[in-house]
Design a protein around this motif. Structure first.
Motif, PDB file in Angstrom:
ATOM      1  N   THR A 147      34.857  35.240  48.014  1.00  0.00           N
ATOM      2  CA  THR A 147      33.718  35.887  47.363  1.00  0.00           C
ATOM      3  C   THR A 147      33.999  35.969  45.866  1.00  0.00           C
ATOM      4  O   THR A 147      35.157  35.873  45.446  1.00  0.00           O
ATOM      5  CB  THR A 147      33.497  37.299  47.928  1.00  0.00           C
ATOM      6  OG1 THR A 147      34.640  38.095  47.622  1.00  0.00           O
ATOM      7  CG2 THR A 147      33.256  37.268  49.428  1.00  0.00           C
ATOM      8  N   SER A 167      34.059  38.555  44.036  1.00  0.00           N
ATOM      9  CA  SER A 167      34.952  39.686  43.757  1.00  0.00           C
ATOM     10  C   SER A 167      36.397  39.364  44.149  1.00  0.00           C
ATOM     11  O   SER A 167      37.333  39.776  43.464  1.00  0.00           O
ATOM     12  CB  SER A 167      34.466  40.957  44.464  1.00  0.00           C
ATOM     13  OG  SER A 167      34.499  40.791  45.865  1.00  0.00           O
ATOM     14  N   GLN A 168      36.597  38.617  45.226  1.00  0.00           N
ATOM     15  CA  GLN A 168      37.957  38.214  45.608  1.00  0.00           C
ATOM     16  C   GLN A 168      38.548  37.298  44.540  1.00  0.00           C
ATOM     17  O   GLN A 168      39.733  37.388  44.221  1.00  0.00           O
ATOM     18  CB  GLN A 168      37.951  37.494  46.958  1.00  0.00           C
ATOM     19  CG  GLN A 168      37.729  38.381  48.141  1.00  0.00           C
ATOM     20  CD  GLN A 168      37.580  37.581  49.428  1.00  0.00           C
ATOM     21  OE1 GLN A 168      37.005  36.494  49.431  1.00  0.00           O
ATOM     22  NE2 GLN A 168      38.091  38.125  50.512  1.00  0.00           N
ATOM     23  N   CYS A 169      37.730  36.428  43.992  1.00  0.00           N
ATOM     24  CA  CYS A 169      38.188  35.534  42.929  1.00  0.00           C
ATOM     25  C   CYS A 169      38.638  36.347  41.717  1.00  0.00           C
ATOM     26  O   CYS A 169      39.718  36.114  41.171  1.00  0.00           O
ATOM     27  CB  CYS A 169      37.061  34.573  42.541  1.00  0.00           C
ATOM     28  SG  CYS A 169      37.480  33.451  41.200  1.00  0.00           S
ATOM     29  N   LYS A 170      37.828  37.325  41.315  1.00  0.00           N
ATOM     30  CA  LYS A 170      38.168  38.157  40.156  1.00  0.00           C
ATOM     31  C   LYS A 170      39.405  39.002  40.422  1.00  0.00           C
ATOM     32  O   LYS A 170      40.254  39.166  39.554  1.00  0.00           O
ATOM     33  CB  LYS A 170      36.983  39.047  39.788  1.00  0.00           C
ATOM     34  CG  LYS A 170      35.834  38.280  39.185  1.00  0.00           C
ATOM     35  CD  LYS A 170      34.659  39.181  38.886  1.00  0.00           C
ATOM     36  CE  LYS A 170      33.468  38.362  38.422  1.00  0.00           C
ATOM     37  NZ  LYS A 170      32.270  39.184  38.225  1.00  0.00           N
ATOM     38  N   GLN A 171      39.513  39.560  41.637  1.00  0.00           N
ATOM     39  CA  GLN A 171      40.681  40.378  41.975  1.00  0.00           C
ATOM     40  C   GLN A 171      41.952  39.553  41.975  1.00  0.00           C
ATOM     41  O   GLN A 171      43.029  40.064  41.700  1.00  0.00           O
ATOM     42  CB  GLN A 171      40.490  41.044  43.336  1.00  0.00           C
ATOM     43  CG  GLN A 171      39.473  42.162  43.313  1.00  0.00           C
ATOM     44  CD  GLN A 171      39.190  42.710  44.700  1.00  0.00           C
ATOM     45  OE1 GLN A 171      39.677  42.196  45.699  1.00  0.00           O
ATOM     46  NE2 GLN A 171      38.383  43.760  44.765  1.00  0.00           N
ATOM     47  N   CYS A 196      36.152  28.910  42.113  1.00  0.00           N
ATOM     48  CA  CYS A 196      36.974  29.932  41.479  1.00  0.00           C
ATOM     49  C   CYS A 196      37.943  29.206  40.554  1.00  0.00           C
ATOM     50  O   CYS A 196      38.662  28.314  40.987  1.00  0.00           O
ATOM     51  CB  CYS A 196      37.726  30.738  42.536  1.00  0.00           C
ATOM     52  SG  CYS A 196      38.724  32.065  41.842  1.00  0.00           S
TER      53      CYS A 196
END
Length: 69
Positions: free
Chosen positions: A40, A42-46, A58
């Protein structure tokens, strides 16, 4: 006597090479099964990356190159 030493060395080398190839195949199979294909945004950013939604990829971080869902 000299020929026996050479044959023993060749047999030992072949046995070790066979074990090495088996280990590589096992490690490759384990990696392929455990890696998720999509993340997702957000997972990419985290993970330290940036979600490029134009390419749905990503970029950077621990999910670099994975598809963004």
């Amino acid at each position: 006597m000299h020929i026996r030493r050479i044959l023993a060395a060749v047999a030992a080398t072949a046995a070790l090479a066979g074990l090495g190839l088996t280990g590589v195949a096992t490690a490759t199979a384990a990696t392929a099964q455990g890696a998720p294909s999509d993340v997702t945004p957000s997972q990419c950013k985290q993970g330290g990356g940036v979600a490029d939604l134009t390419d749905n990829m990503c970029k950077g971080g621990m999910h670099d190159g994975q598809r963004v869902d």
